[in-house]
Write an enzyme that holds these catalytic residues in place. Structure first.
Site, PDB file in Angstrom:
ATOM      1  N   ASP A 162       0.837  -1.209   0.000  1.00 29.70           N
ATOM      2  CA  ASP A 162       0.000   0.000   0.000  1.00 29.70           C
ATOM      3  C   ASP A 162       0.871   1.257   0.000  1.00 29.70           C
ATOM      4  O   ASP A 162       0.546   2.255  -0.657  1.00 29.70           O
ATOM      5  CB  ASP A 162      -0.927  -0.015   1.231  1.00 29.70           C
ATOM      6  CG  ASP A 162      -1.839  -1.237   1.230  1.00 29.70           C
ATOM      7  OD1 ASP A 162      -2.384  -1.554   0.162  1.00 29.70           O
ATOM      8  OD2 ASP A 162      -1.985  -1.877   2.279  1.00 29.70           O
ATOM      9  N   HIS A 189      -5.355  -3.592   5.554  1.00 32.30           N
ATOM     10  CA  HIS A 189      -5.032  -3.899   4.158  1.00 32.30           C
ATOM     11  C   HIS A 189      -6.250  -4.484   3.439  1.00 32.30           C
ATOM     12  O   HIS A 189      -6.267  -5.646   3.064  1.00 32.30           O
ATOM     13  CB  HIS A 189      -3.835  -4.855   4.068  1.00 32.30           C
ATOM     14  CG  HIS A 189      -3.528  -5.244   2.647  1.00 32.30           C
ATOM     15  ND1 HIS A 189      -3.040  -4.352   1.717  1.00 32.30           N
ATOM     16  CD2 HIS A 189      -3.704  -6.410   1.977  1.00 32.30           C
ATOM     17  CE1 HIS A 189      -2.903  -4.953   0.551  1.00 32.30           C
ATOM     18  NE2 HIS A 189      -3.313  -6.215   0.679  1.00 32.30           N
TER      19      HIS A 189
HETATM   20  P1  NAD Z   1       0.001 -18.477  -5.457  1.00 39.60           P
HETATM   21  O1  NAD Z   1      -1.130 -19.434  -5.525  1.00 39.60           O
HETATM   22  O2  NAD Z   1       0.699 -18.117  -6.713  1.00 39.60           O
HETATM   23  O3  NAD Z   1       1.114 -19.037  -4.460  1.00 39.60           O
HETATM   24  C1  NAD Z   1       0.782 -19.517  -3.186  1.00 39.60           C
HETATM   25  C2  NAD Z   1       1.758 -20.626  -2.858  1.00 39.60           C
HETATM   26  O4  NAD Z   1       1.470 -21.058  -1.525  1.00 39.60           O
HETATM   27  C3  NAD Z   1       1.605 -21.858  -3.774  1.00 39.60           C
HETATM   28  O5  NAD Z   1       2.863 -22.204  -4.329  1.00 39.60           O
HETATM   29  C4  NAD Z   1       1.070 -22.930  -2.854  1.00 39.60           C
HETATM   30  O6  NAD Z   1       1.504 -24.237  -3.197  1.00 39.60           O
HETATM   31  C5  NAD Z   1       1.646 -22.477  -1.508  1.00 39.60           C
HETATM   32  N1  NAD Z   1       0.955 -23.042  -0.346  1.00 39.60           N
HETATM   33  C6  NAD Z   1      -0.366 -23.230  -0.155  1.00 39.60           C
HETATM   34  N2  NAD Z   1      -0.580 -23.815   1.044  1.00 39.60           N
HETATM   35  C7  NAD Z   1       0.629 -23.971   1.626  1.00 39.60           C
HETATM   36  C8  NAD Z   1       1.070 -24.523   2.858  1.00 39.60           C
HETATM   37  N3  NAD Z   1       0.208 -25.015   3.757  1.00 39.60           N
HETATM   38  N4  NAD Z   1       2.394 -24.556   3.113  1.00 39.60           N
HETATM   39  C9  NAD Z   1       3.276 -24.068   2.216  1.00 39.60           C
HETATM   40  N5  NAD Z   1       2.918 -23.530   1.037  1.00 39.60           N
HETATM   41  C10 NAD Z   1       1.615 -23.497   0.741  1.00 39.60           C
HETATM   42  O7  NAD Z   1      -0.555 -17.171  -4.706  1.00 39.60           O
HETATM   43  P2  NAD Z   1       0.131 -15.713  -4.639  1.00 39.60           P
HETATM   44  O8  NAD Z   1      -0.338 -14.894  -5.762  1.00 39.60           O
HETATM   45  O9  NAD Z   1       1.582 -15.880  -4.413  1.00 39.60           O
HETATM   46  O10 NAD Z   1      -0.584 -15.129  -3.316  1.00 39.60           O
HETATM   47  C11 NAD Z   1      -0.363 -15.681  -2.048  1.00 39.60           C
HETATM   48  C12 NAD Z   1      -1.164 -14.931  -0.987  1.00 39.60           C
HETATM   49  O11 NAD Z   1      -0.694 -13.585  -0.855  1.00 39.60           O
HETATM   50  C13 NAD Z   1      -2.668 -14.808  -1.293  1.00 39.60           C
HETATM   51  O12 NAD Z   1      -3.394 -15.061  -0.114  1.00 39.60           O
HETATM   52  C14 NAD Z   1      -2.827 -13.344  -1.699  1.00 39.60           C
HETATM   53  O13 NAD Z   1      -4.131 -12.854  -1.448  1.00 39.60           O
HETATM   54  C15 NAD Z   1      -1.806 -12.687  -0.796  1.00 39.60           C
HETATM   55  N6  NAD Z   1      -1.378 -11.338  -1.203  1.00 39.60           N
HETATM   56  C16 NAD Z   1      -1.191 -10.416  -0.228  1.00 39.60           C
HETATM   57  C17 NAD Z   1      -0.750  -9.133  -0.540  1.00 39.60           C
HETATM   58  C18 NAD Z   1      -0.509  -8.128   0.543  1.00 39.60           C
HETATM   59  O14 NAD Z   1      -0.358  -6.933   0.234  1.00 39.60           O
HETATM   60  N7  NAD Z   1      -0.403  -8.500   1.804  1.00 39.60           N
HETATM   61  C19 NAD Z   1      -0.506  -8.796  -1.877  1.00 39.60           C
HETATM   62  C20 NAD Z   1      -0.699  -9.765  -2.854  1.00 39.60           C
HETATM   63  C21 NAD Z   1      -1.143 -11.046  -2.511  1.00 39.60           C
HETATM   64  C1  LMR Z   2      -3.200  -6.564  -3.125  1.00 44.99           C
HETATM   65  O1  LMR Z   2      -3.444  -5.549  -2.496  1.00 44.99           O
HETATM   66  O2  LMR Z   2      -2.744  -6.546  -4.285  1.00 44.99           O
HETATM   67  C2  LMR Z   2      -3.392  -7.905  -2.475  1.00 44.99           C
HETATM   68  O3  LMR Z   2      -4.013  -7.784  -1.231  1.00 44.99           O
HETATM   69  C3  LMR Z   2      -4.044  -8.922  -3.346  1.00 44.99           C
HETATM   70  C4  LMR Z   2      -5.514  -8.638  -3.571  1.00 44.99           C
HETATM   71  O4  LMR Z   2      -6.313  -9.556  -3.392  1.00 44.99           O
HETATM   72  O5  LMR Z   2      -5.854  -7.521  -3.974  1.00 44.99           O
END
Ligand code: NAD
Ligand code: LMR
Length: 326
Positions: A162, A189
């Site tokens: 953010d 967030h």
């Molecule tokens: P993705 O599906 O590409 O990757 C997630 C990975 O986690 C996969 O490789 C999966 O196998 C692994 N995984 C699932 N369960 C697991 C476990 N128990 N132990 C170990 N690994 C495990 O997803 P992504 O795009 O990388 O997003 C991941 C998370 O991050 C989502 O929940 C998304 O909403 C969040 N996110 C948060 C923010 C933020 O600003 N905080 C920003 C973007 C995404």
């Molecule tokens: C973001 O802000 O990009 C993440 O929290 C992923 C989402 O679901 O928007």
């Protein structure tokens, strides 16, 4: 002098996990990097690690893949023992039409397994949670952590994306150098809980008042814009990896004796809510100071008043999850 820290990226073979692992491998403070994922991940964690192990950086990289069952976590000992920092981008990303809070049950279950393993094998580590919904998952995991007698200040909800977005949008509007732009983003967030404080940035405060509501909304909606553009194939990964690495590097710099400030969503007493994102100073123990919000202008105060009940409800959802899954 650079430090010598062990870092694990859980979900390290995923969309965020791979570039995040790379950026952490490039940090001179990292001597050991573990890439941890499930055996059913798109790419084997060992493969991501083999790839990264050829970067001409000092850190050793090792991959660990586990089956998706409760006992698998017992095998995480080698991977997590001795970790100073565990970054957690494991979890399901949202699809167009979903809210972050729709991910609570599935992702809190994933986070619970991981956080329980951290409590067992690296209870002194800083655990950076990227997994959504951050507003609820962080309170849920802190409750579990506290029940085990551990310090909830070690659990950090990563909201750096953010800040990165707010800074970029101010730069685009003003043309001012990025180095002059630092917009604190407070609250939480998700949607309206994301509150950029443009008035506390030397460049942001020069924005015309009539432009602020749109800029504010642009920061709130930025994640949804990426989800829509990826059209069902995930959410922000590369910008999140960049932001997560910025936070991770700040934590390690703090452990190594520097004083570093970033915004983060943590257990907090700076408002009436028990969890809140505000500026945080990282030091030798991890989170050392959670800073008060500072002066808000009338617009920001109005937004803060409006976000409090929304964030309160999302925190409660996390606390309820912790109670029901004790
Ligand atoms: P993705 O599906 O590409 O990757 C997630 C990975 O986690 C996969 O490789 C999966 O196998 C692994 N995984 C699932 N369960 C697991 C476990 N128990 N132990 C170990 N690994 C495990 O997803 P992504 O795009 O990388 O997003 C991941 C998370 O991050 C989502 O929940 C998304 O909403 C969040 N996110 C948060 C923010 C933020 O600003 N905080 C920003 C973007 C995404
Ligand atoms: C973001 O802000 O990009 C993440 O929290 C992923 C989402 O679901 O928007």
């Amino acid at each position: 002098m650079a430090g010598s820290y062990k870092v694990c990226v859980v979900g390290g073979a995923g969309g965020i996990g791979q570039p995040l692992s790379m950026l952490m491998a490039m940090d001179p403070n990292v001597s050991e990097l573990c890439v941890y994922d499930l055996t059913l991940a798109m790419v084997p964690a060992e493969g991501v690690a083999a790839d990264l192990s050829h970067l001409n950086m000092k850190c050793k990289v090792k991959g660990y893949a586990f089956d998706k069952d409760d006992k698998a976590i017992e095998k995480a000992g080698e991977c997590l023992t001795g970790c100073h920092l565990v970054l957690v981008p494991a979890g399901v990303p949202r699809k167009p039409g979903q809210d972050r809070k729709d991910l609570l049950n599935i992702n809190a279950g994933i986070a619970k397994n991981i956080v329980e393993a951290c409590a067992k094998y690296c209870p002194e580590a800083v655990v950076g949670l990227i997994v959504n919904p951050v507003n609820s998952v962080v309170p849920a995991m802190c409750e579990m952590w506290k029940k085990k007698g551990l310090n909830p200040a070690k659990i950090v909800g990563i909201t750096t994306l953010d800040v990165v977005r707010a800074d970029k949008f101010v730069h685009e509007m003003t043309g001012s150098p990025m180095s002059d732009i630092q917009v604190p983003v407070i609250g939480g967030h998700a949607g309206a809980t994301i509150l950029p404080l443009f008035s506390q940035c030397q460049v942001g405060k020069t924005l015309p008042a009539d432009k602020i509501p749109d800029m504010d909304k642009k920061v709130q909606d930025a994640g949804t814009v990426v989800v829509a553009a990826k059209n069902g194939k995930g959410s922000a990964t590369l910008s999140m990896a960049y932001a997560g690495a910025r936070l991770g590097k700040a934590v390690l710099a703090g452990l190594n004796g520097e004083v570093v400030q970033e915004c983060a969503y943590v257990a907090s007493t700076v408002t009436d809510l028990p969890y809140f994102a505000s500026k945080v100073t990282f030091g030798k123990q991890g989170v050392e100071t959670v800073h008060p919000l500072g002066d808000l202008n009338e617009y920001e105060q109005g937004r803060l008043n409006a976000l409090m009940p929304v964030l309160k409800e999302e925190i409660q959802a996390g606390l309820d999850y912790a109670k029901e899954n004790d």
